[in-house]
Design a protein around this motif. Structure first.
Motif, PDB file in Angstrom:
ATOM      1  N   PRO A 166      25.076   6.108  18.801  1.00  0.00           N
ATOM      2  CA  PRO A 166      24.154   7.177  19.215  1.00  0.00           C
ATOM      3  C   PRO A 166      22.752   6.964  18.652  1.00  0.00           C
ATOM      4  O   PRO A 166      22.566   6.321  17.610  1.00  0.00           O
ATOM      5  N   GLY A 167      21.757   7.466  19.381  1.00  0.00           N
ATOM      6  CA  GLY A 167      20.387   7.439  18.887  1.00  0.00           C
ATOM      7  C   GLY A 167      19.558   6.247  19.307  1.00  0.00           C
ATOM      8  O   GLY A 167      18.379   6.162  18.959  1.00  0.00           O
ATOM      9  N   ARG A 168      20.124   5.294  20.041  1.00  0.00           N
ATOM     10  CA  ARG A 168      19.355   4.142  20.502  1.00  0.00           C
ATOM     11  C   ARG A 168      18.383   4.553  21.610  1.00  0.00           C
ATOM     12  O   ARG A 168      18.643   5.465  22.389  1.00  0.00           O
ATOM     13  N   GLN A 169      17.247   3.853  21.680  1.00  0.00           N
ATOM     14  CA  GLN A 169      16.285   4.129  22.740  1.00  0.00           C
ATOM     15  C   GLN A 169      16.725   3.519  24.069  1.00  0.00           C
ATOM     16  O   GLN A 169      16.386   4.041  25.131  1.00  0.00           O
ATOM     17  N   SER A 170      17.466   2.420  24.022  1.00  0.00           N
ATOM     18  CA  SER A 170      17.890   1.754  25.249  1.00  0.00           C
ATOM     19  C   SER A 170      19.350   1.333  25.134  1.00  0.00           C
ATOM     20  O   SER A 170      19.780   0.826  24.097  1.00  0.00           O
ATOM     21  N   TYR A 171      20.094   1.573  26.229  1.00  0.00           N
ATOM     22  CA  TYR A 171      21.481   1.135  26.291  1.00  0.00           C
ATOM     23  C   TYR A 171      21.677   0.112  27.413  1.00  0.00           C
ATOM     24  O   TYR A 171      22.792  -0.069  27.895  1.00  0.00           O
ATOM     25  N   LYS A 172      20.581  -0.553  27.812  1.00  0.00           N
ATOM     26  CA  LYS A 172      20.707  -1.626  28.781  1.00  0.00           C
ATOM     27  C   LYS A 172      21.558  -2.735  28.188  1.00  0.00           C
ATOM     28  O   LYS A 172      21.470  -3.038  26.993  1.00  0.00           O
ATOM     29  N   GLN A 173      22.356  -3.370  29.021  1.00  0.00           N
ATOM     30  CA  GLN A 173      23.279  -4.390  28.531  1.00  0.00           C
ATOM     31  C   GLN A 173      22.549  -5.531  27.845  1.00  0.00           C
ATOM     32  O   GLN A 173      22.956  -5.987  26.768  1.00  0.00           O
ATOM     33  N   GLU A 174      21.449  -5.991  28.457  1.00  0.00           N
ATOM     34  CA  GLU A 174      20.739  -7.118  27.853  1.00  0.00           C
ATOM     35  C   GLU A 174      20.119  -6.754  26.508  1.00  0.00           C
ATOM     36  O   GLU A 174      20.032  -7.591  25.603  1.00  0.00           O
ATOM     37  N   LEU A 178      21.347  -4.393  24.383  1.00  0.00           N
ATOM     38  CA  LEU A 178      22.464  -4.314  23.443  1.00  0.00           C
ATOM     39  C   LEU A 178      22.895  -5.705  22.996  1.00  0.00           C
ATOM     40  O   LEU A 178      23.150  -5.939  21.804  1.00  0.00           O
ATOM     41  N   TYR A 179      22.958  -6.626  23.948  1.00  0.00           N
ATOM     42  CA  TYR A 179      23.361  -7.996  23.631  1.00  0.00           C
ATOM     43  C   TYR A 179      22.377  -8.632  22.657  1.00  0.00           C
ATOM     44  O   TYR A 179      22.789  -9.279  21.683  1.00  0.00           O
ATOM     45  N   ALA A 180      21.084  -8.448  22.904  1.00  0.00           N
ATOM     46  CA  ALA A 180      20.067  -9.053  22.042  1.00  0.00           C
ATOM     47  C   ALA A 180      20.105  -8.457  20.640  1.00  0.00           C
ATOM     48  O   ALA A 180      20.012  -9.178  19.639  1.00  0.00           O
ATOM     49  N   THR A 232      20.855 -12.843  20.287  1.00  0.00           N
ATOM     50  CA  THR A 232      20.436 -13.851  21.259  1.00  0.00           C
ATOM     51  C   THR A 232      20.337 -13.195  22.627  1.00  0.00           C
ATOM     52  O   THR A 232      20.634 -12.014  22.777  1.00  0.00           O
ATOM     53  N   ARG A 233      19.902 -13.976  23.620  1.00  0.00           N
ATOM     54  CA  ARG A 233      19.738 -13.432  24.968  1.00  0.00           C
ATOM     55  C   ARG A 233      20.445 -14.309  25.988  1.00  0.00           C
ATOM     56  O   ARG A 233      20.800 -15.453  25.701  1.00  0.00           O
ATOM     57  N   TYR A 234      20.638 -13.764  27.166  1.00  0.00           N
ATOM     58  CA  TYR A 234      21.229 -14.502  28.273  1.00  0.00           C
ATOM     59  C   TYR A 234      20.453 -14.144  29.539  1.00  0.00           C
ATOM     60  O   TYR A 234      19.626 -13.219  29.534  1.00  0.00           O
ATOM     61  N   ASP A 235      20.720 -14.846  30.619  1.00  0.00           N
ATOM     62  CA  ASP A 235      20.044 -14.579  31.888  1.00  0.00           C
ATOM     63  C   ASP A 235      20.711 -13.389  32.555  1.00  0.00           C
ATOM     64  O   ASP A 235      21.771 -13.513  33.183  1.00  0.00           O
ATOM     65  N   ALA A 236      20.101 -12.218  32.442  1.00  0.00           N
ATOM     66  CA  ALA A 236      20.695 -10.996  32.975  1.00  0.00           C
ATOM     67  C   ALA A 236      20.719 -10.977  34.493  1.00  0.00           C
ATOM     68  O   ALA A 236      21.414 -10.151  35.093  1.00  0.00           O
ATOM     69  N   HIS A 237      19.960 -11.873  35.146  1.00  0.00           N
ATOM     70  CA  HIS A 237      19.935 -11.924  36.602  1.00  0.00           C
ATOM     71  C   HIS A 237      20.925 -12.953  37.152  1.00  0.00           C
ATOM     72  O   HIS A 237      20.948 -13.204  38.352  1.00  0.00           O
ATOM     73  N   ASP A 284      26.020 -12.559  33.243  1.00  0.00           N
ATOM     74  CA  ASP A 284      26.009 -11.119  33.013  1.00  0.00           C
ATOM     75  C   ASP A 284      27.414 -10.625  32.662  1.00  0.00           C
ATOM     76  O   ASP A 284      27.603  -9.844  31.724  1.00  0.00           O
ATOM     77  N   VAL A 285      28.416 -11.085  33.416  1.00  0.00           N
ATOM     78  CA  VAL A 285      29.794 -10.672  33.163  1.00  0.00           C
ATOM     79  C   VAL A 285      30.312 -11.276  31.867  1.00  0.00           C
ATOM     80  O   VAL A 285      30.974 -10.602  31.069  1.00  0.00           O
ATOM     81  N   ALA A 286      30.011 -12.554  31.646  1.00  0.00           N
ATOM     82  CA  ALA A 286      30.442 -13.198  30.401  1.00  0.00           C
ATOM     83  C   ALA A 286      29.801 -12.526  29.191  1.00  0.00           C
ATOM     84  O   ALA A 286      30.445 -12.344  28.154  1.00  0.00           O
ATOM     85  N   GLY A 287      28.532 -12.140  29.332  1.00  0.00           N
ATOM     86  CA  GLY A 287      27.849 -11.454  28.235  1.00  0.00           C
ATOM     87  C   GLY A 287      28.477 -10.110  27.938  1.00  0.00           C
ATOM     88  O   GLY A 287      28.595  -9.706  26.770  1.00  0.00           O
ATOM     89  N   LEU A 288      28.886  -9.395  28.981  1.00  0.00           N
ATOM     90  CA  LEU A 288      29.529  -8.101  28.767  1.00  0.00           C
ATOM     91  C   LEU A 288      30.859  -8.259  28.050  1.00  0.00           C
ATOM     92  O   LEU A 288      31.184  -7.482  27.145  1.00  0.00           O
ATOM     93  N   ALA A 289      31.633  -9.283  28.425  1.00  0.00           N
ATOM     94  CA  ALA A 289      32.910  -9.520  27.750  1.00  0.00           C
ATOM     95  C   ALA A 289      32.699  -9.828  26.279  1.00  0.00           C
ATOM     96  O   ALA A 289      33.389  -9.297  25.403  1.00  0.00           O
TER      97      ALA A 289
END
Length: 352
Positions: free
Chosen positions: A152-160, A162-164, A169-174, A179-184
């Protein structure tokens, strides 16, 4: 689903309870394994033309659909790819899930209830595959809602994001596969299964909610049109419509039991113990006041019926006609009013 890559994340799960989903909500979730299905497919909305004209270019994916010798071919650069139609891709997905021979398969997505399921379920229904999917997949989990509870309390809950932040690190969200592998990776490493379990629902209940929401717009429009704002706020009209109730239900409840009927209808408890709409007395009082005044004023005058032009009068360009003919041949049922009008005209001609 309009993209050219269909990538799905599912979970093989076991439960310590007698059955995985209870009262439309997961009580205990133990993740056994994350699996991924991926295939290329043709976008369903491209118009057909002749020659070698490139119909669509997606620079992010470097994918192109070309017409070669009268056939659609999907390319990455100059390399042709094996691609399926939408219906074929969905059949392959269900066949793959069934091949796993697991009784408790859960479809997991980030913001799945608001986005992924709406699109996926629409096309499964259009391709007459929804019943098979309901048999193969018992539940749907929404990781976005789960992370909101776990962090709770985060400004953003976008998957990319959260991952970062959580994995550094980062991945190609497009890229659908990444995207699916990053979510897993994100879910197995940083999301407690107890949090995910609270936001897992039976596939059938999710479908029913989507179907109800899809039909709520005309119900809300009728409520807003017939009941003034001082008696029913727009947000409450939306809530009533999304619950499956219409103006006729409110009118009937009041006619039978006055304000008590409205209280009982709007305050009916669901399986989770929450009211169907509201139990706020002020809301019921305003609605009761409206129906009392409506009864004194008498029934409103009926407007003259509007003249709808025959569906057979629709004029289409050759390119759009070819597109509609292909959609009909492949059994698509797309939310396109012009296509629906053309299809109705074809059915009228067939009857004649």
């Amino acid at each position: 689903m309009a993209n050219m890559v269909l990538s799905i994340s599912i979970v093989l799960s076991i439960s310590s309870s007698n059955y995985y989903i209870r009262n439309h909500r997961a009580t205990v979730l133990t993740i056994v394994q994350y699996l991924q299905f991926c295939t290329y497919m043709f976008p369903y909305w491209l118009c057909l033309t002749t020659g070698l004209e490139i119909l669509s270019v997606f620079p992010t994916f470097y994918l192109q659909v070309r017409i070669c010798s009268g056939k659609r071919i999907l390319f990455r650069g100059d390399t042709p790819l094996d691609a399926l139609s939408l219906s074929q891709a969905l059949v392959e997905l269900i066949t793959w899930i069934e091949s796993l021979q697991c009784e408790r398969v859960v479809f997991v997505g980030h913001n799945a209830l608001r986005f992924d399921c709406r699109i996926l379920f629409h096309h499964l229904t259009a391709c007459s595959l929804m019943d098979k999917f309901l048999t193969a997949v018992v539940g749907v989990g929404d990781t976005c809602a789960a992370f909101k509870e776990a962090l709770p309390g985060r400004q953003s809950y976008k998957q990319e994001e959260l991952y970062a932040d959580l994995l550094g690190t980062r991945y190609d969200a497009h890229n659908a596969v990444q995207d699916v592998a990053g979510l897993a990776e994100l879910t197995t490493g940083k999301l407690p299964t107890t949090a995910l379990a609270k936001h897992c629902f039976s596939t059938r209940s999710v479908l029913q909610k989507i179907q109800m929401n899809n039909t709520s717009k005309p119900r809300k429009a009728e409520l807003v049109e017939k009941i003034p704002k001082q008696c029913l706020a727009g947000t409450m009209a939306d809530k009533i419509a999304r619950s499956g109730l219409s103006f006729r239900h409110l009118e009937t409840a009041f006619a039978r039991h006055d304000a008590a009927g409205l209280t009982q209808l709007l305050g009916e408890l669901d399986s989770s113990g929450k009211p169907r709409v509201t139990r706020t007395a002020s809301v019921v009082k305003k609605l009761a006041t409206f129906f009392v005044g409506r009864a004194k004023a008498g029934p409103p005058e009926q407007p003259a019926p509007s003249v709808v032009p025959p569906a057979t009068d629709l004029v289409l360009s050759p390119q759009k006609l070819a597109l509609f003919q292909r959609r009909r041949a492949e059994g698509y049922d797309l939310p396109d009013p012009e296509y629906a009008t053309w299809l109705a005209g074809q059915q009228q001609q067939a009857v004649v």
